[in-house]
Design a protein around this motif. Structure first.
Motif, PDB file in Angstrom:
ATOM      1  N   PRO A  47      32.192   6.814  -3.646  1.00  0.00           N
ATOM      2  CA  PRO A  47      31.607   6.802  -4.610  1.00  0.00           C
ATOM      3  C   PRO A  47      30.434   7.886  -3.997  1.00  0.00           C
ATOM      4  CG  PRO A  47      31.849   5.198  -2.800  1.00  0.00           C
ATOM      5  CD  PRO A  47      32.609   6.149  -2.723  1.00  0.00           C
ATOM      6  N   ASP A  48      29.444   7.544  -5.384  1.00  0.00           N
ATOM      7  CA  ASP A  48      28.017   8.365  -5.224  1.00  0.00           C
ATOM      8  C   ASP A  48      28.210   9.660  -4.248  1.00  0.00           C
ATOM      9  OD1 ASP A  48      27.356   6.139  -5.843  1.00  0.00           O
ATOM     10  OD2 ASP A  48      26.494   4.813  -3.268  1.00  0.00           O
ATOM     11  N   LEU A  84      28.769  19.924  -2.241  1.00  0.00           N
ATOM     12  CA  LEU A  84      28.940  18.759  -2.745  1.00  0.00           C
ATOM     13  C   LEU A  84      27.697  18.055  -2.488  1.00  0.00           C
ATOM     14  CD1 LEU A  84      32.097  17.725  -1.283  1.00  0.00           C
ATOM     15  CD2 LEU A  84      31.845  18.585  -3.092  1.00  0.00           C
ATOM     16  N   VAL A  85      26.968  16.853  -3.297  1.00  0.00           N
ATOM     17  CA  VAL A  85      25.171  16.531  -2.828  1.00  0.00           C
ATOM     18  C   VAL A  85      25.998  14.747  -3.137  1.00  0.00           C
ATOM     19  CG1 VAL A  85      23.819  15.808  -3.556  1.00  0.00           C
ATOM     20  CG2 VAL A  85      23.865  18.270  -4.059  1.00  0.00           C
ATOM     21  N   CYS A  86      25.244  14.215  -2.632  1.00  0.00           N
ATOM     22  CA  CYS A  86      25.892  12.775  -1.652  1.00  0.00           C
ATOM     23  C   CYS A  86      25.169  11.913  -1.568  1.00  0.00           C
ATOM     24  CB  CYS A  86      27.003  12.546  -1.026  1.00  0.00           C
ATOM     25  SG  CYS A  86      26.827  12.842   0.598  1.00  0.00           S
ATOM     26  N   ILE A 107      26.242   6.917   2.601  1.00  0.00           N
ATOM     27  CA  ILE A 107      28.235   8.061   1.634  1.00  0.00           C
ATOM     28  C   ILE A 107      28.735   8.814   2.730  1.00  0.00           C
ATOM     29  CG2 ILE A 107      28.060   9.218  -0.464  1.00  0.00           C
ATOM     30  CD1 ILE A 107      30.889   6.670   0.371  1.00  0.00           C
ATOM     31  N   ALA A 108      27.630   9.447   3.154  1.00  0.00           N
ATOM     32  CA  ALA A 108      28.270  10.980   3.975  1.00  0.00           C
ATOM     33  C   ALA A 108      28.237  10.616   4.451  1.00  0.00           C
ATOM     34  CB  ALA A 108      26.346  11.047   3.972  1.00  0.00           C
ATOM     35  N   PRO A 109      28.670   9.624   5.687  1.00  0.00           N
ATOM     36  CA  PRO A 109      29.269   9.579   6.786  1.00  0.00           C
ATOM     37  C   PRO A 109      30.486   9.823   6.908  1.00  0.00           C
ATOM     38  CG  PRO A 109      26.959   8.319   7.318  1.00  0.00           C
ATOM     39  CD  PRO A 109      27.683   8.683   5.948  1.00  0.00           C
ATOM     40  N   GLU A 110      31.141   8.542   5.351  1.00  0.00           N
ATOM     41  CA  GLU A 110      32.575   8.353   5.078  1.00  0.00           C
ATOM     42  C   GLU A 110      32.650  10.011   4.675  1.00  0.00           C
ATOM     43  OE1 GLU A 110      36.295   7.043   3.434  1.00  0.00           O
ATOM     44  OE2 GLU A 110      34.399   6.177   5.779  1.00  0.00           O
ATOM     45  N   LEU A 111      32.358  10.247   3.512  1.00  0.00           N
ATOM     46  CA  LEU A 111      32.519  11.756   2.674  1.00  0.00           C
ATOM     47  C   LEU A 111      33.313  13.013   3.848  1.00  0.00           C
ATOM     48  CD1 LEU A 111      32.717  12.802   0.184  1.00  0.00           C
ATOM     49  CD2 LEU A 111      30.267  14.222   0.303  1.00  0.00           C
ATOM     50  N   PHE A 135      20.701  15.031   5.219  1.00  0.00           N
ATOM     51  CA  PHE A 135      22.058  15.377   6.654  1.00  0.00           C
ATOM     52  C   PHE A 135      22.854  16.203   5.399  1.00  0.00           C
ATOM     53  CE2 PHE A 135      26.717  14.681   6.086  1.00  0.00           C
ATOM     54  CZ  PHE A 135      27.186  14.104   7.532  1.00  0.00           C
ATOM     55  N   PHE A 136      23.124  17.985   6.374  1.00  0.00           N
ATOM     56  CA  PHE A 136      23.344  18.110   6.240  1.00  0.00           C
ATOM     57  C   PHE A 136      25.164  18.891   7.058  1.00  0.00           C
ATOM     58  CE2 PHE A 136      24.513  22.989   5.481  1.00  0.00           C
ATOM     59  CZ  PHE A 136      25.189  23.225   4.139  1.00  0.00           C
TER      60      PHE A 136
END
Length: 150
Positions: A19-20, A43-45, A49-53, A76-77
């Motif tokens: 998601p997200d 990709l923007v999130c 969810i950033a760590p899972e992505l 986060f980048f």
């Protein structure tokens, strides 16, 4: 659509269940037929969810080093290279330093639209981001496209 575009879609397919997040940048402009090619995949999130992505991307790509930037200060980048050569950038908590002040941009995942079985960001969101990133040629391109649908 080009083979490179189809390759990008296939590369992103394993992320579809998360998601997200949404696809933006030049790949969005190619998908909307506003330009012919893309340099990388943006990709923007959400920050949640950033760590899972990132963990999913590391399963099939290599994380690249990222140097600190004086202007772009997102919380986060990360940048990744797929074995095909495609580069994927993941951004969350987008912030840009301008004239000594930090400007933030909030991602709204509910504004994404499903196309090609993937979440695509709104052109209006990328109009704002390209303004924030001081990319006048992209701003003009999107403004022209948005004006033609009114």
């Amino acid at each position: 659509m080009s083979d490179k575009f189809q390759q990008a879609l296939a590369l992103l397919a394993p992320l579809a269940t998360l998601p997200d997040w949404g696809i933006g940048g030049s790949l969005l402009l190619v998908e909307r037929q506003l330009q012919e090619d893309f340099r990388d995949i943006d990709l923007v999130c959400s920050e949640a969810i950033a760590p899972e992505l990132a963990a999913r991307l590391q399963q099939f790509s290599t994380e690249l080093p990222v140097a600190a930037h004086p202007q772009y200060c997102s919380r986060f980048f990360r940048r990744y290279r797929h074995h095909s050569g495609l580069v994927i950038e993941v951004m969350a908590g987008i912030q840009v330093r301008q004239a000594g002040a930090m400007r933030q941009w909030l991602f709204a995942p509910n504004r994404c639209e499903q196309r090609h079985d993937l979440p695509w960001m709104a052109l209006t969101d990328w109009l704002e981001l390209y303004q924030l990133f001081e990319r006048p040629e992209k701003v003009a391109l999107i403004r022209t496209a948005l004006a033609s649908v009114r």
